[in-house]
Design a protein around this motif. Structure first.
Motif, PDB file in Angstrom:
ATOM      1  N   PHE A 169       3.617   3.648   7.989  1.00  0.00           N
ATOM      2  CA  PHE A 169       3.944   5.068   7.855  1.00  0.00           C
ATOM      3  C   PHE A 169       3.552   5.534   6.443  1.00  0.00           C
ATOM      4  N   SER A 170       3.823   4.696   5.441  1.00  0.00           N
ATOM      5  CA  SER A 170       3.488   5.059   4.058  1.00  0.00           C
ATOM      6  C   SER A 170       1.978   5.176   3.890  1.00  0.00           C
ATOM      7  N   ALA A 171       1.244   4.246   4.516  1.00  0.00           N
ATOM      8  CA  ALA A 171      -0.223   4.295   4.395  1.00  0.00           C
ATOM      9  C   ALA A 171      -0.761   5.569   5.044  1.00  0.00           C
ATOM     10  N   LEU A 172      -0.199   5.924   6.200  1.00  0.00           N
ATOM     11  CA  LEU A 172      -0.654   7.151   6.877  1.00  0.00           C
ATOM     12  C   LEU A 172      -0.312   8.367   6.017  1.00  0.00           C
ATOM     13  N   TRP A 173       0.863   8.339   5.421  1.00  0.00           N
ATOM     14  CA  TRP A 173       1.298   9.435   4.537  1.00  0.00           C
ATOM     15  C   TRP A 173       0.303   9.579   3.382  1.00  0.00           C
ATOM     16  N   GLN A 174      -0.001   8.450   2.727  1.00  0.00           N
ATOM     17  CA  GLN A 174      -0.895   8.532   1.573  1.00  0.00           C
ATOM     18  C   GLN A 174      -2.277   9.039   1.976  1.00  0.00           C
TER      19      GLN A 174
ATOM     20  N   MET B 202       4.416  19.763  -1.915  1.00  0.00           N
ATOM     21  CA  MET B 202       5.827  19.395  -2.091  1.00  0.00           C
ATOM     22  C   MET B 202       6.104  17.989  -1.555  1.00  0.00           C
ATOM     23  N   TRP B 203       5.455  17.668  -0.452  1.00  0.00           N
ATOM     24  CA  TRP B 203       5.679  16.325   0.103  1.00  0.00           C
ATOM     25  C   TRP B 203       4.985  15.249  -0.713  1.00  0.00           C
ATOM     26  N   ARG B 204       4.051  15.679  -1.556  1.00  0.00           N
ATOM     27  CA  ARG B 204       3.370  14.695  -2.408  1.00  0.00           C
ATOM     28  C   ARG B 204       4.081  14.513  -3.757  1.00  0.00           C
ATOM     29  N   VAL B 205       5.196  15.224  -3.953  1.00  0.00           N
ATOM     30  CA  VAL B 205       5.962  15.039  -5.194  1.00  0.00           C
ATOM     31  C   VAL B 205       6.370  13.559  -5.283  1.00  0.00           C
ATOM     32  N   PRO B 206       6.104  12.912  -6.422  1.00  0.00           N
ATOM     33  CA  PRO B 206       6.420  11.473  -6.526  1.00  0.00           C
ATOM     34  C   PRO B 206       7.868  11.176  -6.115  1.00  0.00           C
TER      35      PRO B 206
END
Ligand code: SR1
Ligand code: MG
Length: 402
Positions: free
Chosen positions: A305-310, A317-321
Motif C-alpha cells: 500500500f505504501s509503495a502504491l501511495w508513493q 496534503m496527502w503527501r505531507v511527510p
C-alpha cells in the motif's frame, strides 16, 4: 425482474448449455446444487470426462439460512458480479473469472473452483497455506488502494460509491455484527455454558461505546470498495492458489473492515484449536502459524500500500511527510477493532462459524469460545494503542496463556 425464479438443477444445466463457448455440442452435463453458505444457490455444472466445469451462483430473494421470512435484495448479485470484475482487474488471479451475469435471474456464471477448498475447512483440518498471506496482502493492498480517493479521481469516486451502494446487505452487517450480539436479541444463539460471559458483555457500557464507534465508522467511512464479508469461508485455496469469492456485501466502507474480517477469522481458528487439537506441541505450532499469517498479511499490505501511495498519490496534503504513516496506523487500529466485533458476533450472534461449532464437547467448545470472546474484547478495547502488528499478536499469546 419478471423472469426471475430460482433454478432447479435441471434448469441450471440447460442454462449452462445455452452459453456459447462453454461446452461442446452434445456434451453430457451433470448439475449439483452445492451451496452451503447462508444466502444463495450454487450449482456446479460438469461435463463428463472433463475436470473443470462452471459455477452458476444465483441469489435467492431471501436469506437461505433463515428462510423466506427474511427477504433480501437480488441486487446483491449485480454488486457481486461487478465487484468480482473490478477485483479481477486490480488483483489478477486472486478472484474467480466471471463468464456472464444475468440480471433477470440474479445469476452469475463463473470459474469452477471445485479443485480448491474453502479456507475455513482447511484451517479446521490444520492445513497451512504457504502463499495465502502473500496473496491476501496483495489482494487487500491493490483492491483497497486503487478504489480509494488516494487513486481514483474525486468526482469519479463518488460515482463508484453510488454504483456500490448496498443498503440491505450493509443493514445485515449493522445488525448482526454491530448491534444484536451486544444485547439480548432474538437473533442471537450461543452456547448456554458461556451465558455469564455474554451477559457481562451486555452490561459492559465502556466496551459498547467502543463498538458504537466502530459501527459508526462502518456506516460512514467510504474509504474504498471493500469486499464486505472477507471471512475464511469467502476464500478458496489450494496449496499454491488463493481465490477470494462472494463479494455480495461489497460497498464503500473502511479499509480496516476487510483486513479485520480476515484477522478475526484467523483468530477464531486460533481459539478453536484449543478445542480441536489435543497435542499441545502441534496445537501451539499451528496457532503460531496463524499469528505469523496475520503478521505477514499486515506487513505485506502495509508495504505494498505504501509503495502504491508513493507511486500514485499526487494530492499535496496527502503527501505531507508522516501522513501516510498516520493513515496506516489508523487502518491497523480499525482492523483490530473490526476484528474484535467480528469475533464476538460469531460466538454470540446469528451465523456461527464451523471452526467452533465442530467442537463436539460443549464444555471444551465453551473454553474455546471464551478465549475468542476475550481476544475480541481486547482487540476492541486496546486498539487505539496499536502501532505495530506485533503488539496485536503478543496480546493474543498473552490472553491465551491466562
Ligand atoms: C443472514 S446472513 C449471515 C451472515 O452470512 C454472511 O456470510 C455474512 O457474514 C452475514 O452476516
Ligand atoms: Mg458469503
Amino acid at each position: 425482474m419478471s423472469n426471475y425464479h430460482p433454478l432447479t438443477e435441471a434448469e441450471a444445466v440447460q442454462y449452462a448449455r445455452s452459453i456459447p463457448g462453454l461446452f461442446s455440442d452434445g456434451a453430457v452435463l451433470t448439475s449439483r446444487e452445492i451451496g452451503d453458505g447462508n444466502l444463495n444457490l450454487v450449482f456446479h455444472i460438469r461435463e463428463e470426462g472433463r475436470e473443470k466445469g462452471v459455477i452458476l451462483k444465483q441469489a435467492l430473494p431471501y436469506a437461505r439460512v433463515v428462510g423466506e421470512s427474511w427477504p433480501l435484495t437480488l441486487d446483491r448479485a449485480r454488486i457481486e458480479s461487478e465487484a468480482l470484475q473490478v477485483q479481477a482487474k486490480l488483483a489478477e488471479g486472486l478472484v474467480p473469472r466471471v463468464y456472464k451475469y444475468d440480471p433477470d435471474l440474479a445469476l452469475t456464471v463463473m470459474e469452477d473452483l471445485t479443485d480448491h477448498i474453502v479456507m475455513r475447512k482447511g484451517l479446521i483440518a490444520r492445513q497451512q497455506y504457504p502463499y495465502f498471506a502473500e496473496h491476501m496482502a496483495r489482494f487487500l493492498a491493490r483492491t483497497l488502494f486503487f478504489t480509494s480517493d488516494f487513486y481514483v479521481d474525486r468526482q469519479e469516486k463518488k460515482e463508484w460509491v453510488r454504483r456500490f451502494l448496498n443498503p440491505q446487505m450493509c443493514d445485515i452487517t449493522e445488525g448482526l455484527v454491530f448491534t444484536d450480539p451486544y444485547y439480548d436479541a432474538e437473533t442471537n444463539s450461543f452456547n448456554p455454558l458461556i451465558r455469564t460471559e455474554v451477559e457481562a458483555i451486555w452490561r459492559d457500557d465502556a466496551l459498547k461505546r467502543e463498538i458504537a464507534e466502530l459501527k459508526e465508522a462502518f456506516m460512514t467511512q467510504a474509504q474504498a470498495l471493500v469486499h464486505g464479508d472477507l471471512h475464511t469461508g469467502s476464500v478458496m485455496v489450494t496449496e499454491t492458489s488463493t481465490k477470494v469469492i462472494d463479494p455480495e456485501f461489497a460497498y464503500y466502507g473502511p479499509m480496516g473492515f476487510d483486513i479485520g474480517a480476515l484477522f478475526a477469522n484467523l483468530l477464531l481458528s486460533y481459539a478453536s484449536h484449543e478445542g480441536h487439537t489435543a497435542d499441545e506441541e502441534i496445537r501451539i505450532a499451528y496457532q503460531e502459524w496463524l499469528l505469523e499469517t496475520i503478521e505477514t498479511i499486515w506487513n505485506g499490505f502495509e508495504e505494498q500500500f505504501s509503495a502504491l501511495w508513493q507511486e500514485h498519490v499526487t494530492d499535496e496534503m496527502w503527501r505531507v511527510p508522516g501522513y501516510r504513516e498516520r493513515f496506516l496506523t489508523r487502518v491497523l487500529q480499525d482492523s483490530a477493532g473490526f476484528a474484535g466485533c467480528k469475533m464476538l458476533r460469531r460466538v454470540i450472534g446469528l451465523a456461527p462459524v464451523a471452526d467452533l461449532e465442530t467442537i463436539e464437547d460443549p464444555q471444551v467448545r465453551a473454553e474455546a469460545e471464551m478465549l475468542a470472546l476475550h481476544i475480541g474484547q481486547a482487540l476492541i478495547n486496546r486498539r487505539k494503542t496499536l502501532e505495530k502488528i506485533g503488539q496485536l499478536t503478543a496480546w493474543v499469546r498473552e490472553i491465551a496463556k491466562e
